[in-house]
Design a protein around this motif. Structure first.
Motif, PDB file in Angstrom:
ATOM      1  N   ALA A  80       0.831  -1.206   0.000  1.00 32.96           N
ATOM      2  CA  ALA A  80       0.000   0.000   0.000  1.00 32.96           C
ATOM      3  C   ALA A  80       0.864   1.254   0.000  1.00 32.96           C
ATOM      4  O   ALA A  80       0.542   2.239  -0.676  1.00 32.96           O
ATOM      5  CB  ALA A  80      -0.941  -0.003   1.207  1.00 32.96           C
TER       6      ALA A  80
ATOM      7  N   HIS B   9      -3.657   9.714   2.371  1.00 34.92           N
ATOM      8  CA  HIS B   9      -3.456   8.308   2.027  1.00 34.92           C
ATOM      9  C   HIS B   9      -2.983   7.531   3.257  1.00 34.92           C
ATOM     10  O   HIS B   9      -3.485   6.438   3.539  1.00 34.92           O
ATOM     11  CB  HIS B   9      -2.437   8.181   0.888  1.00 34.92           C
TER      12      HIS B   9
ATOM     13  N   LYS C 284      -5.181   4.549   4.634  1.00 38.14           N
ATOM     14  CA  LYS C 284      -4.753   3.219   4.203  1.00 38.14           C
ATOM     15  C   LYS C 284      -3.600   2.632   5.021  1.00 38.14           C
ATOM     16  O   LYS C 284      -3.544   1.424   5.209  1.00 38.14           O
ATOM     17  CB  LYS C 284      -4.308   3.256   2.737  1.00 38.14           C
TER      18      LYS C 284
ATOM     19  N   ARG D 155      -3.583  -0.092   9.156  1.00 42.59           N
ATOM     20  CA  ARG D 155      -2.859  -1.361   9.013  1.00 42.59           C
ATOM     21  C   ARG D 155      -1.677  -1.421   9.969  1.00 42.59           C
ATOM     22  O   ARG D 155      -1.418  -2.454  10.590  1.00 42.59           O
ATOM     23  CB  ARG D 155      -2.378  -1.537   7.581  1.00 42.59           C
TER      24      ARG D 155
END
Length: 115
Positions: A33, A95, A99, A103
């Motif tokens: 990612a 971002h 994203k 995580r």
């Protein structure tokens, strides 16, 4: 000379935490990612900056063209360099928040034994 640090018996039979995390699917997805965003954007920005430098060096007539009053193409491109830098930083921040951070937090929580 300092003695060797005590050896953690929990990790003698298994890999240390950081090796387990690095080899996990979660971490691979986090890296993917990040890289899928950062690498193309870095290439685009460096290309854009290189174009600006090359035009400044080899296309003086073009860069010296007046746009409005005393403002020429070179000044506009130079200001766009700053604008694009701030836009990329803002875009990356969004971002990362959407994203990457969730995580990374999941990996951290699992590593700390909270989940």
């Amino acid at each position: 000379m300092d003695p060797a640090p005590p050896h953690d018996s929990a990790h003698t039979a298994e890999q240390p935490d950081y090796i387990q995390v690095q080899s996990s699917q979660e971490f691979a997805e986090l890296r993917r990612a990040h890289r899928s965003f950062a690498f193309p954007l870095t290439i685009a920005f460096v290309s854009w900056y290189t174009l600006y430098v090359l035009l400044s060096n080899y296309a003086g007539d073009f860069m010296g063209k007046q746009v409005v009053g005393n403002i020429n193409v070179a000044l506009v491109f130079g200001l766009l360099q700053f604008l694009s830098t701030f836009a990329i930083a803002w875009w990356y921040s969004r971002h990362a928040s959407a994203k990457l951070d969730p995580r990374a937090q999941a990996i951290k929580s699992r590593l700390e034994g909270k989940s």
